[in-house]
Design an enzyme around this catalytic site. Sequence first.
Site, PDB file in Angstrom:
ATOM      1  N   SER A   6       0.918  -1.077   0.002  1.00 47.33           N
ATOM      2  CA  SER A   6       0.015   0.024   0.010  1.00 47.33           C
ATOM      3  C   SER A   6       0.948   1.210  -0.153  1.00 47.33           C
ATOM      4  O   SER A   6       2.062   1.280   0.606  1.00 47.33           O
ATOM      5  CB  SER A   6      -0.879  -0.024   1.050  1.00 47.33           C
ATOM      6  OG  SER A   6      -1.564   1.233   1.419  1.00 47.33           O
TER       7      SER A   6
ATOM      8  N   TYR B 175      -1.414   0.208  10.041  1.00 54.61           N
ATOM      9  CA  TYR B 175      -1.530  -0.738   8.680  1.00 54.61           C
ATOM     10  C   TYR B 175      -0.286  -0.710   7.753  1.00 54.61           C
ATOM     11  O   TYR B 175      -0.046  -1.446   7.039  1.00 54.61           O
ATOM     12  CB  TYR B 175      -2.637  -0.054   8.274  1.00 54.61           C
ATOM     13  CG  TYR B 175      -2.922  -0.356   6.636  1.00 54.61           C
ATOM     14  CD1 TYR B 175      -3.539  -1.624   6.501  1.00 54.61           C
ATOM     15  CD2 TYR B 175      -2.845   0.547   5.750  1.00 54.61           C
ATOM     16  CE1 TYR B 175      -3.696  -1.952   5.101  1.00 54.61           C
ATOM     17  CE2 TYR B 175      -3.312   0.363   4.457  1.00 54.61           C
ATOM     18  CZ  TYR B 175      -3.846  -1.060   4.182  1.00 54.61           C
ATOM     19  OH  TYR B 175      -4.076  -1.264   2.814  1.00 54.61           O
TER      20      TYR B 175
ATOM     21  N   LYS C 278       2.211  -3.460   5.958  1.00 58.11           N
ATOM     22  CA  LYS C 278       2.446  -3.724   4.788  1.00 58.11           C
ATOM     23  C   LYS C 278       3.890  -3.607   4.551  1.00 58.11           C
ATOM     24  O   LYS C 278       4.382  -4.150   3.757  1.00 58.11           O
ATOM     25  CB  LYS C 278       1.776  -2.495   3.816  1.00 58.11           C
ATOM     26  CG  LYS C 278       0.183  -2.489   3.657  1.00 58.11           C
ATOM     27  CD  LYS C 278      -0.143  -4.038   3.283  1.00 58.11           C
ATOM     28  CE  LYS C 278      -1.661  -3.840   3.072  1.00 58.11           C
ATOM     29  NZ  LYS C 278      -2.134  -5.415   2.351  1.00 58.11           N
TER      30      LYS C 278
HETATM   31  N1  NAD Z   1      -8.490  -0.333  -2.316  1.00 62.89           N
HETATM   32  C1  NAD Z   1      -7.311   0.533  -2.242  1.00 62.89           C
HETATM   33  O1  NAD Z   1      -7.354   1.585  -2.386  1.00 62.89           O
HETATM   34  C2  NAD Z   1      -6.159  -0.149  -1.704  1.00 62.89           C
HETATM   35  C3  NAD Z   1      -4.898   0.749  -1.486  1.00 62.89           C
HETATM   36  C4  NAD Z   1      -3.772   0.194  -1.254  1.00 62.89           C
HETATM   37  C5  NAD Z   1      -3.543  -1.225  -0.690  1.00 62.89           C
HETATM   38  N2  NAD Z   1      -4.749  -1.962  -0.835  1.00 62.89           N
HETATM   39  C6  NAD Z   1      -4.728  -3.454  -0.596  1.00 62.89           C
HETATM   40  O2  NAD Z   1      -5.046  -4.155  -1.659  1.00 62.89           O
HETATM   41  C7  NAD Z   1      -5.639  -5.390  -1.246  1.00 62.89           C
HETATM   42  C8  NAD Z   1      -7.327  -5.421  -1.464  1.00 62.89           C
HETATM   43  O3  NAD Z   1      -7.941  -4.165  -1.168  1.00 62.89           O
HETATM   44  P1  NAD Z   1      -9.440  -4.175  -1.352  1.00 62.89           P
HETATM   45  O4  NAD Z   1      -9.791  -2.692  -1.562  1.00 62.89           O
HETATM   46  O5  NAD Z   1     -10.112  -4.825  -2.132  1.00 62.89           O
HETATM   47  O6  NAD Z   1      -9.952  -4.503   0.195  1.00 62.89           O
HETATM   48  P2  NAD Z   1     -11.131  -5.159   0.829  1.00 62.89           P
HETATM   49  O7  NAD Z   1     -11.308  -4.701   2.386  1.00 62.89           O
HETATM   50  O8  NAD Z   1     -12.174  -4.670  -0.181  1.00 62.89           O
HETATM   51  O9  NAD Z   1     -11.183  -6.496   0.369  1.00 62.89           O
HETATM   52  C9  NAD Z   1     -10.310  -7.434   1.393  1.00 62.89           C
HETATM   53  C10 NAD Z   1     -10.785  -8.753   1.368  1.00 62.89           C
HETATM   54  O10 NAD Z   1     -10.180  -9.518   2.323  1.00 62.89           O
HETATM   55  C11 NAD Z   1     -10.944 -10.415   3.050  1.00 62.89           C
HETATM   56  N3  NAD Z   1     -10.380 -10.862   4.202  1.00 62.89           N
HETATM   57  C12 NAD Z   1     -10.318 -10.048   5.371  1.00 62.89           C
HETATM   58  N4  NAD Z   1      -9.686 -11.027   6.430  1.00 62.89           N
HETATM   59  C13 NAD Z   1      -9.314 -12.252   5.611  1.00 62.89           C
HETATM   60  C14 NAD Z   1      -8.938 -13.310   6.259  1.00 62.89           C
HETATM   61  N5  NAD Z   1      -8.541 -13.624   7.446  1.00 62.89           N
HETATM   62  N6  NAD Z   1      -8.595 -14.379   5.395  1.00 62.89           N
HETATM   63  C15 NAD Z   1      -9.022 -14.321   4.014  1.00 62.89           C
HETATM   64  N7  NAD Z   1      -9.725 -13.262   3.265  1.00 62.89           N
HETATM   65  C16 NAD Z   1      -9.733 -12.260   4.471  1.00 62.89           C
HETATM   66  C17 NAD Z   1     -12.151  -9.730   3.187  1.00 62.89           C
HETATM   67  O11 NAD Z   1     -13.334 -10.584   3.424  1.00 62.89           O
HETATM   68  C18 NAD Z   1     -12.237  -8.767   1.764  1.00 62.89           C
HETATM   69  O12 NAD Z   1     -13.022  -9.740   0.923  1.00 62.89           O
HETATM   70  C19 NAD Z   1      -5.727  -5.214   0.619  1.00 62.89           C
HETATM   71  O13 NAD Z   1      -4.443  -5.978   1.039  1.00 62.89           O
HETATM   72  C20 NAD Z   1      -5.607  -3.607   0.672  1.00 62.89           C
HETATM   73  O14 NAD Z   1      -4.786  -3.618   1.803  1.00 62.89           O
HETATM   74  C21 NAD Z   1      -5.969  -1.616  -1.137  1.00 62.89           C
END
Ligand code: NAD
Length: 248
Positions: A112, A137, A141
């Site tokens: 992230s 957080y 990462k």
């Molecule tokens: N969306 C953004 O802007 C953004 C930015 C930077 C980094 N990220 C990273 O990208 C990845 C995906 O982001 P996103 O926006 O789709 O997040 P999100 O919160 O929409 O999805 C995360 C998913 O992980 C699942 N999850 C949580 N705990 C779990 C566990 N113990 N075992 C299995 N599954 C589990 C949740 O049910 C969810 O479906 C994440 O790692 C996030 O940190 C996202």
Amino acid sequence: MSKRKLLVTGAAGRIGTAFIRAQRERFDLRLADIDISRLSDSTCEIVKLDVTDAASCLRACEGVDTVLHLAADASPHADFTTSLLPTNIIGTYNLFVAAKAQGCRRVVFASSAQAIEGHPLDVQVQEDMPTRPKNLYGVSKAFGEALAFFFAHESNLTTVAVRIANVAEFQAGERHSARDVAAFISERDVVHLLTRCVEADLSGYNVVHGVSDNRYKRLAIDQTRKILGYEPADDSFVILEGSVENAG
Ligand SMILES: NC(=O)c1ccc[n+]([C@@H]2O[C@H](COP(=O)([O-])OP(=O)(O)OC[C@H]3O[C@@H](n4cnc5c(N)ncnc54)[C@H](O)[C@@H]3O)[C@@H](O)[C@H]2O)c1
């Protein structure tokens, strides 16, 4: 030619959903999430997976070419002991261990921009700059990036840490902070980026940046373009038509 087998963790989340919608034909997808009630794609294999459970991670990685590790608590405000430690830290460790044990080719880890937000705002962060998290957080990462380096160093795994910035949908005329505009990445660009992370000719440990082709970028993408062939289609400044508000 047979399709690459991908394990997508966190498949029911925002990025997973966009990736699956766009690439279900391109890859042989195994979709995994702790909550599979939101996964209903009959063309894909679906497995319930809690990444905190090492044995389940091992089973989920069986026969897999590439792990796209998206599962996380994605909140910058998440509690460390009860959530970030089990899910983002131990869960990510479990996935790397399982991928190595099952002989997977590659792990693409969703890092992230929060891992680098401690760099001053007037500094454009380059791919080879160290992590500087400003919240726990981001620390989780940064740990994932360190794991990605470690596993590439001590095994045959190719690893890619993707510093994803601000996945968002902007509409013309909206107002957003300068940081959020500079960190914007559209859904189609993040899907393209992750696809290149799976398919590009890479070895060892790699760090790439996930922002669109914004006129000003919080994170540079020169190296990302070069090693992945990343060609983002969108520019937040064009989408917003110059309605950038100064960051507070
Ligand atoms: N969306 C953004 O802007 C953004 C930015 C930077 C980094 N990220 C990273 O990208 C990845 C995906 O982001 P996103 O926006 O789709 O997040 P999100 O919160 O929409 O999805 C995360 C998913 O992980 C699942 N999850 C949580 N705990 C779990 C566990 N113990 N075992 C299995 N599954 C589990 C949740 O049910 C969810 O479906 C994440 O790692 C996030 O940190 C996202």
